[in-house]
Design a protein around this motif. Structure first.
Motif, PDB file in Angstrom:
ATOM      1  N   GLY A 165       0.814  -1.220   0.000  1.00 60.46           N
ATOM      2  CA  GLY A 165       0.000   0.000   0.000  1.00 60.46           C
ATOM      3  C   GLY A 165       0.844   1.264   0.000  1.00 60.46           C
ATOM      4  N   HIS A 166       1.990   1.222   0.679  1.00 66.89           N
ATOM      5  CA  HIS A 166       2.862   2.396   0.799  1.00 66.89           C
ATOM      6  C   HIS A 166       3.992   2.391  -0.236  1.00 66.89           C
ATOM      7  CE1 HIS A 166       1.282   4.005   4.680  1.00 66.89           C
ATOM      8  NE2 HIS A 166       0.916   2.764   4.831  1.00 66.89           N
ATOM      9  N   TRP A 167       3.930   1.544  -1.211  1.00 71.09           N
ATOM     10  CA  TRP A 167       4.911   1.488  -2.305  1.00 71.09           C
ATOM     11  C   TRP A 167       6.315   1.064  -1.859  1.00 71.09           C
ATOM     12  CZ3 TRP A 167       3.683   2.839  -7.538  1.00 71.09           C
ATOM     13  CH2 TRP A 167       2.355   3.254  -7.717  1.00 71.09           C
ATOM     14  N   ILE A 168       6.421   0.462  -0.693  1.00 71.09           N
ATOM     15  CA  ILE A 168       7.719  -0.091  -0.273  1.00 71.09           C
ATOM     16  C   ILE A 168       7.949  -1.382  -1.060  1.00 71.09           C
ATOM     17  CG2 ILE A 168       8.951  -1.152   1.684  1.00 71.09           C
ATOM     18  CD1 ILE A 168       8.637   1.649   2.429  1.00 71.09           C
ATOM     19  N   ALA A 169       6.866  -2.080  -1.318  1.00 76.35           N
ATOM     20  CA  ALA A 169       6.940  -3.313  -2.112  1.00 76.35           C
ATOM     21  C   ALA A 169       5.951  -3.205  -3.266  1.00 76.35           C
ATOM     22  CB  ALA A 169       6.611  -4.515  -1.235  1.00 76.35           C
ATOM     23  N   ASP A 170       6.195  -4.010  -4.309  1.00 76.24           N
ATOM     24  CA  ASP A 170       5.287  -4.011  -5.463  1.00 76.24           C
ATOM     25  C   ASP A 170       4.218  -5.079  -5.323  1.00 76.24           C
ATOM     26  OD1 ASP A 170       6.965  -2.096  -6.968  1.00 76.24           O
ATOM     27  OD2 ASP A 170       8.406  -3.736  -6.856  1.00 76.24           O
ATOM     28  N   ARG A 171       4.555  -6.154  -4.638  1.00 77.65           N
ATOM     29  CA  ARG A 171       3.614  -7.264  -4.446  1.00 77.65           C
ATOM     30  C   ARG A 171       3.758  -7.791  -3.026  1.00 77.65           C
ATOM     31  NH1 ARG A 171       2.828  -5.682  -8.796  1.00 77.65           N
ATOM     32  NH2 ARG A 171       2.815  -6.750 -10.816  1.00 77.65           N
ATOM     33  N   ALA A 172       2.732  -8.486  -2.565  1.00 77.04           N
ATOM     34  CA  ALA A 172       2.860  -9.274  -1.333  1.00 77.04           C
ATOM     35  C   ALA A 172       2.425 -10.694  -1.680  1.00 77.04           C
ATOM     36  CB  ALA A 172       1.975  -8.703  -0.232  1.00 77.04           C
ATOM     37  N   VAL A 173       3.070 -11.655  -1.068  1.00 81.03           N
ATOM     38  CA  VAL A 173       2.669 -13.061  -1.250  1.00 81.03           C
ATOM     39  C   VAL A 173       2.351 -13.600   0.143  1.00 81.03           C
ATOM     40  CG1 VAL A 173       3.463 -15.361  -1.948  1.00 81.03           C
ATOM     41  CG2 VAL A 173       4.007 -13.386  -3.367  1.00 81.03           C
ATOM     42  N   LEU A 174       1.077 -13.957   0.357  1.00 84.39           N
ATOM     43  CA  LEU A 174       0.634 -14.302   1.712  1.00 84.39           C
ATOM     44  C   LEU A 174      -0.174 -15.596   1.720  1.00 84.39           C
ATOM     45  CD1 LEU A 174      -0.395 -10.678   2.649  1.00 84.39           C
ATOM     46  CD2 LEU A 174       1.533 -11.946   3.578  1.00 84.39           C
ATOM     47  N   PRO A 175       0.008 -16.422   2.778  1.00 83.99           N
ATOM     48  CA  PRO A 175      -0.722 -17.690   2.834  1.00 83.99           C
ATOM     49  C   PRO A 175      -2.192 -17.458   3.196  1.00 83.99           C
ATOM     50  CG  PRO A 175       0.558 -17.390   4.836  1.00 83.99           C
ATOM     51  CD  PRO A 175       0.887 -16.221   3.947  1.00 83.99           C
ATOM     52  N   VAL A 176      -3.068 -18.226   2.553  1.00 86.60           N
ATOM     53  CA  VAL A 176      -4.495 -18.117   2.911  1.00 86.60           C
ATOM     54  C   VAL A 176      -5.092 -19.454   3.344  1.00 86.60           C
ATOM     55  CG1 VAL A 176      -5.131 -16.037   1.609  1.00 86.60           C
ATOM     56  CG2 VAL A 176      -5.113 -18.240   0.436  1.00 86.60           C
ATOM     57  N   GLU A 177      -4.423 -20.550   2.976  1.00 85.68           N
ATOM     58  CA  GLU A 177      -5.042 -21.835   3.271  1.00 85.68           C
ATOM     59  C   GLU A 177      -4.014 -22.956   3.218  1.00 85.68           C
ATOM     60  OE1 GLU A 177      -7.931 -22.677   0.327  1.00 85.68           O
ATOM     61  OE2 GLU A 177      -8.758 -24.405   1.394  1.00 85.68           O
ATOM     62  N   ASN A 178      -4.133 -23.891   4.141  1.00 88.14           N
ATOM     63  CA  ASN A 178      -3.259 -25.065   4.100  1.00 88.14           C
ATOM     64  C   ASN A 178      -4.114 -26.329   4.061  1.00 88.14           C
ATOM     65  OD1 ASN A 178      -1.953 -27.307   6.072  1.00 88.14           O
ATOM     66  ND2 ASN A 178      -0.423 -26.399   4.731  1.00 88.14           N
ATOM     67  N   SER A 179      -3.624 -27.322   3.331  1.00 88.45           N
ATOM     68  CA  SER A 179      -4.427 -28.536   3.131  1.00 88.45           C
ATOM     69  C   SER A 179      -4.657 -29.295   4.441  1.00 88.45           C
ATOM     70  CB  SER A 179      -3.744 -29.446   2.111  1.00 88.45           C
ATOM     71  OG  SER A 179      -2.424 -29.715   2.518  1.00 88.45           O
ATOM     72  N   LEU A 180      -3.797 -29.133   5.417  1.00 89.77           N
ATOM     73  CA  LEU A 180      -4.000 -29.804   6.707  1.00 89.77           C
ATOM     74  C   LEU A 180      -4.562 -28.860   7.767  1.00 89.77           C
ATOM     75  CD1 LEU A 180      -0.653 -31.795   7.030  1.00 89.77           C
ATOM     76  CD2 LEU A 180      -2.931 -32.793   6.900  1.00 89.77           C
ATOM     77  N   GLY A 181      -4.006 -27.688   7.840  1.00 89.78           N
ATOM     78  CA  GLY A 181      -4.356 -26.755   8.936  1.00 89.78           C
ATOM     79  C   GLY A 181      -5.569 -25.886   8.653  1.00 89.78           C
ATOM     80  N   GLY A 182      -5.993 -25.811   7.401  1.00 93.72           N
ATOM     81  CA  GLY A 182      -7.166 -24.995   7.063  1.00 93.72           C
ATOM     82  C   GLY A 182      -6.814 -23.551   6.764  1.00 93.72           C
ATOM     83  N   SER A 183      -7.808 -22.682   6.911  1.00 95.80           N
ATOM     84  CA  SER A 183      -7.664 -21.286   6.491  1.00 95.80           C
ATOM     85  C   SER A 183      -6.784 -20.472   7.434  1.00 95.80           C
ATOM     86  CB  SER A 183      -9.029 -20.615   6.440  1.00 95.80           C
ATOM     87  OG  SER A 183      -9.798 -21.221   5.446  1.00 95.80           O
ATOM     88  N   ILE A 184      -6.093 -19.505   6.859  1.00 95.89           N
ATOM     89  CA  ILE A 184      -5.332 -18.544   7.664  1.00 95.89           C
ATOM     90  C   ILE A 184      -6.231 -17.305   7.759  1.00 95.89           C
ATOM     91  CG2 ILE A 184      -3.231 -17.115   7.714  1.00 95.89           C
ATOM     92  CD1 ILE A 184      -2.584 -20.175   6.036  1.00 95.89           C
ATOM     93  N   HIS A 185      -7.054 -17.283   8.799  1.00 95.01           N
ATOM     94  CA  HIS A 185      -8.151 -16.318   8.897  1.00 95.01           C
ATOM     95  C   HIS A 185      -7.686 -14.874   8.883  1.00 95.01           C
ATOM     96  CE1 HIS A 185     -10.400 -19.841  10.777  1.00 95.01           C
ATOM     97  NE2 HIS A 185     -10.819 -19.683   9.553  1.00 95.01           N
ATOM     98  N   ARG A 186      -6.557 -14.668   9.506  1.00 97.58           N
ATOM     99  CA  ARG A 186      -6.056 -13.293   9.611  1.00 97.58           C
ATOM    100  C   ARG A 186      -5.957 -12.641   8.220  1.00 97.58           C
ATOM    101  NH1 ARG A 186      -5.618  -8.713  12.193  1.00 97.58           N
ATOM    102  NH2 ARG A 186      -3.577  -7.717  12.052  1.00 97.58           N
ATOM    103  N   ASN A 187      -5.492 -13.389   7.260  1.00 96.83           N
ATOM    104  CA  ASN A 187      -5.317 -12.804   5.934  1.00 96.83           C
ATOM    105  C   ASN A 187      -6.645 -12.562   5.227  1.00 96.83           C
ATOM    106  OD1 ASN A 187      -2.612 -12.279   5.964  1.00 96.83           O
ATOM    107  ND2 ASN A 187      -2.051 -14.350   5.327  1.00 96.83           N
ATOM    108  N   TYR A 188      -7.649 -13.363   5.549  1.00 92.80           N
ATOM    109  CA  TYR A 188      -8.980 -13.071   4.999  1.00 92.80           C
ATOM    110  C   TYR A 188      -9.468 -11.726   5.536  1.00 92.80           C
ATOM    111  CZ  TYR A 188      -9.463 -17.477   2.633  1.00 92.80           C
ATOM    112  OH  TYR A 188      -9.287 -18.505   1.748  1.00 92.80           O
TER     113      TYR A 188
END
Ligand SMILES: O=C(O)C(=O)C[C@]1(C(=O)O)C=C[C@@H](O)C=C1
Length: 421
Positions: A165-188
């Motif tokens: 958002g502040h142009w420090i980075a061009d992209r972010a790559v963040l986890p949203v779901e794991n096949s065993l552990g389920g959703s990473i709610h924080r990122n939703y």
């Protein structure tokens, strides 16, 4: 992929900035409060490092001059964008030159909220923010998504969002779901709060190792530390290994490995990648300890601008919606997709009671509305496909709030559980 970081220590934790109103409680802590058996030893050490770090806060000039692109070559850069370069991250272990103390290293320090005012200069490389420290799976995912990128470690998911958002980075790559552990709610939740767009997805096979200081045996262990997702992905295997010891949550897997090395903890093991073992001078006590060999985490790629949806390759679209009259709308929404033969790949609901959302109506006047739940759906169609457009036109009629989070190419990379071993 390279890594970028200030060479001087910077403040790592948002907890140091508790007075900043925009920031919420870091994810790690939230999870821990739910898991009462898990206490975070890191906080004790953070107290110490605060006073240490306080004397070292960098100013703008410091930050800019100390930013260095470290040729860490964390993952192989060979191959085009779609090649599976994860292999080298979770690859077969080499015999390590094991050193009992953490080597003086030039590893990037995570970006923290305090770094946001100075905008560092950068060249033509794509700068990709991820949560964690070098050796984290998120760093590998960033390398898989953008093989020639400069990876920027961030100490919280929120910081990665803000870095883009502040142009420090061009992209972010963040986890949203794991096949065993389920959703990473924080990122939703953060997807909704920030105005970034999903421009891609990447599936990363996650191959966990049990790491400890050289010479430490399983019998010496009193504690296993890691990211809560990683702990949950290895729960049964740890028990099978006879490790009925305390499990403690940490911000990220590689951070847990680094912590053991930095504090010379001989009674503690970390669950992390083999790359983390190499980076922090730890030995691999057990390899492939995830409860299921087909353990995969799905990451999303985020950008300030959306990409133009196409129909010449498989696309996925992610939406979030809500309605003031509870859950009854869900059935109608699902039938809008079913009627058009559009497959759903994910459905997630998140409580949203305490946070009003500004809904702009036809007259462009905003009204603050409260919703009980937010519903997130991923479906297999491009926004350029008339079926998706018609389905969403219908969904819009049923709902009080609808946002398209992104329409992006599906990760079709084939992988097999054994390929990354
Ligand atoms: O801790 C890391 O190494 C991460 O990249 C985070 C994370 C996650 O949030 O799920 C990513 C992949 C694995 O599922 C375990 C942990």
């Amino acid at each position: 992929m390279n890594s970028i970081a200030p060479s001087k220590p910077i403040l790592k934790s948002l907890s140091y900035l508790d007075t900043t109103p925009k920031l919420s409680i870091p994810t790690g802590r939230k999870i821990q409060s739910k898991r009462s058996q898990i206490c975070n030893i890191k906080s004790i050490y953070k107290q110490e490092s605060r006073s240490f770090a306080a004397g070292l806060v960098t100013n703008r000039a410091d930050w800019q001059t100390s930013c260095a692109i470290l040729a860490s070559n964390v993952v192989s850069q060979q191959g085009a964008e779609n090649t599976d370069i994860v292999t080298s991250v979770n690859g077969a272990h080499q015999t390590l030159d094991l050193v009992p103390i953490l080597k003086e290293n030039n590893l990037p320090k995570p970006l923290s909220i305090t770094d946001f005012s100075p905008a560092p200069m950068h060249g033509s490389e794509l700068r990709v923010a991820y949560q964690g420290v070098p050796g984290a799976y998120s760093e590998a995912a960033a390398g898989k998504a953008y093989p020639n990128c400069v990876a920027i470690p961030c100490d919280q998911f929120e910081v990665a969002f803000q870095a883009v958002g502040h142009w420090i980075a061009d992209r972010a790559v963040l986890p949203v779901e794991n096949s065993l552990g389920g959703s990473i709610h924080r990122n939703y939740d953060l997807l909704l709060r920030h105005n970034l767009h999903i421009v891609g997805e990447v599936q990363l096979p996650v191959h966990h190792c049990l790491l400890a200081l050289p010479g430490v045996r399983k019998e010496d262990l009193n504690r296993v530390i890691s990211h809560p997702q990683a702990l949950s992905q290895c729960e049964s295997t740890l028990t099978k290994l006879g490790l009925n010891v305390a499990r403690e949550a940490f911000d990220d897997t590689a951070g847990a490995a680094e912590f053991i090395a930095t504090h010379n903890l001989r009674d503690t093991a970390a669950i992390a990648s083999s790359r983390a073992a190499e980076l922090y001078g730890l030995q691999v006590l057990a390899d492939g300890i995830q409860d299921d060999s087909s353990n995969v985490t799905r990451f999303v790629m985020l950008a300030r601008e959306p990409i133009i949806p196409r129909t010449d390759r498989p696309f996925k679209t992610s939406i979030v919606f809500a309605h003031d009259e509870g859950m009854s709308v869900l059935f109608k929404v699902l039938s809008a997709f079913e009627f058009r033969n559009i497959s759903l790949t994910k459905i997630e609901s998140r409580p949203y009671k305490n946070r009003p959302i500004r809904v702009v109506g036809d007259a462009s006047t905003g009204t603050a509305k409260h919703f009980e739940y937010m519903f997130y759906i991923d479906f297999e169609a491009s926004m350029a496909d008339p079926r998706a457009q018609n389905a969403l036109a219908e969904v819009q009629e049923f709902t009080s709030f609808l946002r398209v989070l992104g329409s992006y190419p599906m990760d079709m990379t084939p992988w097999s559980p054994n390929r990354d071993l």
